[in-house]
Design a protein around this motif. Structure first.
Motif, PDB file in Angstrom:
ATOM      1  N   VAL A 282       0.839  -1.202   0.000  1.00 31.34           N
ATOM      2  CA  VAL A 282       0.000   0.000   0.000  1.00 31.34           C
ATOM      3  C   VAL A 282       0.871   1.247   0.000  1.00 31.34           C
ATOM      4  CG1 VAL A 282      -1.750   1.290   1.286  1.00 31.34           C
ATOM      5  CG2 VAL A 282      -1.873  -1.210   1.173  1.00 31.34           C
ATOM      6  N   LEU A 283       1.964   1.217   0.785  1.00 31.79           N
ATOM      7  CA  LEU A 283       2.863   2.371   0.875  1.00 31.79           C
ATOM      8  C   LEU A 283       3.501   2.681  -0.479  1.00 31.79           C
ATOM      9  CD1 LEU A 283       4.083   4.440   2.791  1.00 31.79           C
ATOM     10  CD2 LEU A 283       5.919   2.818   3.300  1.00 31.79           C
ATOM     11  N   VAL A 284       3.764   1.658  -1.300  1.00 30.96           N
ATOM     12  CA  VAL A 284       4.311   1.875  -2.640  1.00 30.96           C
ATOM     13  C   VAL A 284       3.414   2.818  -3.429  1.00 30.96           C
ATOM     14  CG1 VAL A 284       4.707   0.784  -4.887  1.00 30.96           C
ATOM     15  CG2 VAL A 284       5.597  -0.291  -2.817  1.00 30.96           C
ATOM     16  N   TYR A 285       2.120   2.526  -3.442  1.00 30.61           N
ATOM     17  CA  TYR A 285       1.198   3.310  -4.266  1.00 30.61           C
ATOM     18  C   TYR A 285       0.886   4.671  -3.648  1.00 30.61           C
ATOM     19  CZ  TYR A 285       0.724  -1.100  -6.688  1.00 30.61           C
ATOM     20  OH  TYR A 285       0.992  -2.242  -7.387  1.00 30.61           O
ATOM     21  N   ILE A 286       0.876   4.745  -2.326  1.00 33.02           N
ATOM     22  CA  ILE A 286       0.670   6.046  -1.688  1.00 33.02           C
ATOM     23  C   ILE A 286       1.840   6.977  -1.995  1.00 33.02           C
ATOM     24  CG2 ILE A 286       0.545   7.240   0.531  1.00 33.02           C
ATOM     25  CD1 ILE A 286      -1.008   4.855   1.632  1.00 33.02           C
ATOM     26  N   THR A 287       3.060   6.455  -1.839  1.00 35.27           N
ATOM     27  CA  THR A 287       4.247   7.263  -2.126  1.00 35.27           C
ATOM     28  C   THR A 287       4.285   7.680  -3.594  1.00 35.27           C
ATOM     29  OG1 THR A 287       5.475   6.054  -0.421  1.00 35.27           O
ATOM     30  CG2 THR A 287       6.766   7.334  -2.000  1.00 35.27           C
ATOM     31  N   GLY A 288       4.006   6.727  -4.494  1.00 28.33           N
ATOM     32  CA  GLY A 288       4.006   7.039  -5.915  1.00 28.33           C
ATOM     33  C   GLY A 288       2.982   8.100  -6.268  1.00 28.33           C
ATOM     34  N   ALA A 289       1.788   7.992  -5.679  1.00 32.93           N
ATOM     35  CA  ALA A 289       0.734   8.965  -5.967  1.00 32.93           C
ATOM     36  C   ALA A 289       1.103  10.356  -5.456  1.00 32.93           C
ATOM     37  CB  ALA A 289      -0.576   8.497  -5.342  1.00 32.93           C
ATOM     38  N   LEU A 290       1.686  10.423  -4.264  1.00 37.81           N
ATOM     39  CA  LEU A 290       2.059  11.721  -3.699  1.00 37.81           C
ATOM     40  C   LEU A 290       3.184  12.374  -4.495  1.00 37.81           C
ATOM     41  CD1 LEU A 290       1.913  10.961   0.137  1.00 37.81           C
ATOM     42  CD2 LEU A 290       0.306  12.315  -1.221  1.00 37.81           C
ATOM     43  N   LEU A 291       4.161  11.576  -4.945  1.00 37.39           N
ATOM     44  CA  LEU A 291       5.245  12.137  -5.754  1.00 37.39           C
ATOM     45  C   LEU A 291       4.731  12.589  -7.119  1.00 37.39           C
ATOM     46  CD1 LEU A 291       8.209   9.731  -4.932  1.00 37.39           C
ATOM     47  CD2 LEU A 291       8.048  12.165  -4.368  1.00 37.39           C
ATOM     48  N   ALA A 292       3.850  11.788  -7.718  1.00 39.62           N
ATOM     49  CA  ALA A 292       3.280  12.187  -9.009  1.00 39.62           C
ATOM     50  C   ALA A 292       2.476  13.475  -8.864  1.00 39.62           C
ATOM     51  CB  ALA A 292       2.403  11.064  -9.553  1.00 39.62           C
ATOM     52  N   LEU A 293       1.714  13.570  -7.768  1.00 35.62           N
ATOM     53  CA  LEU A 293       0.937  14.787  -7.513  1.00 35.62           C
ATOM     54  C   LEU A 293       1.851  15.989  -7.324  1.00 35.62           C
ATOM     55  CD1 LEU A 293      -1.705  16.268  -6.872  1.00 35.62           C
ATOM     56  CD2 LEU A 293      -1.450  15.515  -4.488  1.00 35.62           C
ATOM     57  N   SER A 294       2.910  15.824  -6.548  1.00 37.23           N
ATOM     58  CA  SER A 294       3.825  16.946  -6.327  1.00 37.23           C
ATOM     59  C   SER A 294       4.505  17.356  -7.624  1.00 37.23           C
ATOM     60  CB  SER A 294       4.861  16.589  -5.264  1.00 37.23           C
ATOM     61  OG  SER A 294       5.697  15.527  -5.687  1.00 37.23           O
ATOM     62  N   GLY A 295       4.832  16.376  -8.490  1.00 31.20           N
ATOM     63  CA  GLY A 295       5.419  16.701  -9.781  1.00 31.20           C
ATOM     64  C   GLY A 295       4.472  17.510 -10.645  1.00 31.20           C
ATOM     65  N   LEU A 296       3.205  17.124 -10.664  1.00 28.81           N
ATOM     66  CA  LEU A 296       2.209  17.868 -11.433  1.00 28.81           C
ATOM     67  C   LEU A 296       2.037  19.283 -10.887  1.00 28.81           C
ATOM     68  CD1 LEU A 296      -0.516  15.095 -11.913  1.00 28.81           C
ATOM     69  CD2 LEU A 296       0.993  16.047 -13.674  1.00 28.81           C
ATOM     70  N   MET A 297       2.054  19.415  -9.578  1.00 27.08           N
ATOM     71  CA  MET A 297       1.930  20.736  -8.966  1.00 27.08           C
ATOM     72  C   MET A 297       3.129  21.616  -9.303  1.00 27.08           C
ATOM     73  SD  MET A 297       0.467  19.458  -5.262  1.00 27.08           S
ATOM     74  CE  MET A 297       0.252  21.051  -4.493  1.00 27.08           C
ATOM     75  N   LEU A 298       4.311  21.003  -9.407  1.00 25.25           N
ATOM     76  CA  LEU A 298       5.507  21.783  -9.741  1.00 25.25           C
ATOM     77  C   LEU A 298       5.454  22.353 -11.152  1.00 25.25           C
ATOM     78  CD1 LEU A 298       8.316  19.573  -8.139  1.00 25.25           C
ATOM     79  CD2 LEU A 298       7.713  21.919  -7.493  1.00 25.25           C
ATOM     80  N   PHE A 299       4.687  21.733 -12.017  1.00 27.81           N
ATOM     81  CA  PHE A 299       4.548  22.259 -13.376  1.00 27.81           C
ATOM     82  C   PHE A 299       3.741  23.555 -13.402  1.00 27.81           C
ATOM     83  CE2 PHE A 299       5.516  17.890 -14.924  1.00 27.81           C
ATOM     84  CZ  PHE A 299       6.493  18.231 -15.837  1.00 27.81           C
ATOM     85  N   THR A 300       2.959  23.795 -12.359  1.00 24.13           N
ATOM     86  CA  THR A 300       2.102  24.972 -12.325  1.00 24.13           C
ATOM     87  C   THR A 300       2.814  26.137 -11.639  1.00 24.13           C
ATOM     88  OG1 THR A 300       1.086  24.518 -10.169  1.00 24.13           O
ATOM     89  CG2 THR A 300       0.144  23.399 -12.101  1.00 24.13           C
ATOM     90  N   LYS A 301       2.267  27.308 -11.803  1.00 19.83           N
ATOM     91  CA  LYS A 301       2.796  28.478 -11.099  1.00 19.83           C
ATOM     92  C   LYS A 301       2.099  28.657  -9.756  1.00 19.83           C
ATOM     93  CE  LYS A 301       3.711  33.415 -11.681  1.00 19.83           C
ATOM     94  NZ  LYS A 301       3.605  34.595 -12.584  1.00 19.83           N
ATOM     95  N   LYS A 302       0.796  28.378  -9.743  1.00 19.89           N
ATOM     96  CA  LYS A 302      -0.012  28.623  -8.557  1.00 19.89           C
ATOM     97  C   LYS A 302       0.306  27.657  -7.424  1.00 19.89           C
ATOM     98  CE  LYS A 302      -4.840  29.185  -7.116  1.00 19.89           C
ATOM     99  NZ  LYS A 302      -6.260  29.157  -7.579  1.00 19.89           N
ATOM    100  N   TYR A 303       0.575  26.382  -7.774  1.00 13.18           N
ATOM    101  CA  TYR A 303       0.736  25.358  -6.748  1.00 13.18           C
ATOM    102  C   TYR A 303       2.167  24.821  -6.648  1.00 13.18           C
ATOM    103  CZ  TYR A 303      -4.352  25.353  -7.039  1.00 13.18           C
ATOM    104  OH  TYR A 303      -5.671  25.734  -7.034  1.00 13.18           O
ATOM    105  N   ALA A 304       3.115  25.475  -7.309  1.00 16.47           N
ATOM    106  CA  ALA A 304       4.495  24.980  -7.316  1.00 16.47           C
ATOM    107  C   ALA A 304       5.081  24.921  -5.905  1.00 16.47           C
ATOM    108  CB  ALA A 304       5.366  25.844  -8.216  1.00 16.47           C
TER     109      ALA A 304
END
Length: 243
Positions: A47-69
């Motif tokens: 379960v931790l594998v997918y939670i960590t992967g999801a959080l990192l993917a989310l943070s990566g997507l947020m870094l692409f933005t200006k508002k949520y970087a």
């Protein structure tokens, strides 16, 4: 290039690799083994594998933005800090003479430095200085490791390039020069831009061919993304240089 170009390119690289490392968790149904060697016996590991992967993917997507970087950088930084404290530092203390442990620990510290730099561009705080300091520590360790394991580093040079030991020494000198430049605060933009170029060349000449040759081997993908991420971090520091 202007500082803005360095900063934007560095942010793009780092956002991409954060997202990509998150995706690796799902693609291989496991942690990146070199970066996050989580024990197989850990309860709830799957379960931790997918939670960590999801959080990192989310943070990566947020870094692409200006508002949520900023929030993306803080989220990724919290993840890297957690694994650094709970996983890498204890493993390094327990096996202090293991070069692989030093490499993995300071790759994590380098990634943490990138999140500090990115969070600092979106808020008035001391995080950029912390990021530069952490990256400087990583460069010091990379320099020492390349000296200690010089002959092994030479074996990693692509076969079509002659004079493997020469290139290994050149990389060592580049690390040393970049370390001194960042330490004394002189010619930082030049040294970090050249360092970023060196890592980018590694991505294209070393890691990408290995990934293409062995697409099913996760550590090859992770090594490629970490290398690209360090290139991005160097660009962020080059873009923040005053000279």
């Amino acid at each position: 290039m202007s500082n803005t170009v360095y900063l934007r390119t560095g942010k793009l690289f780092f956002a991409f690799i954060t997202l990509a490392i998150g995706v690796i968790h799902f693609a291989f149904h496991n942690f990146p083994l070199g970066l996050l060697p989580i024990p197989a016996s850990l309860p709830g590991r799957e379960v931790l594998v997918y939670i960590t992967g999801a959080l990192l993917a989310l943070s990566g997507l947020m870094l692409f933005t200006k508002k949520y970087a900023y929030y993306g950088a803080v989220l990724a930084g919290a993840i890297w800090m957690l694994f650094l404290i709970l996983l890498h530092i204890p493993k390094l203390i327990g096996d202090i003479h293991n070069g692989s442990e030093w490499t993995a620990t300071f790759e994590m510290i380098a990634l943490l430095s990138g999140t500090c730099l990115l969070a600092g561009t979106s808020s008035t705080n001391k995080l950029p200085e912390a990021g530069k300091f952490l990256f400087l520590l990583s460069l010091v360790v990379y320099t020492v490791l390349h000296y200690v394991y010089l002959q092994f580093i030479a074996t990693l040079i692509p076969g079509w390039l002659p004079f493997h030991v020469f290139w290994a020494w050149l990389v060592l000198i580049a690390f040393f020069a970049a370390t001194i430049s960042l330490l004394i605060g002189k010619a930082v933009r030049l040294s970090e831009a050249l360092l970023a170029l060196m890592f980018l060349l590694w991505v294209l000449m070393l890691h990408l061919p290995r990934v293409i040759g062995s697409p099913g081997i996760e550590p090859e993908w992770t090594s490629l993304f970490i290398c690209l991420g360090v290139s991005g971090i160097a660009l962020l520091i080059a873009g923040s240089a005053k000279e």
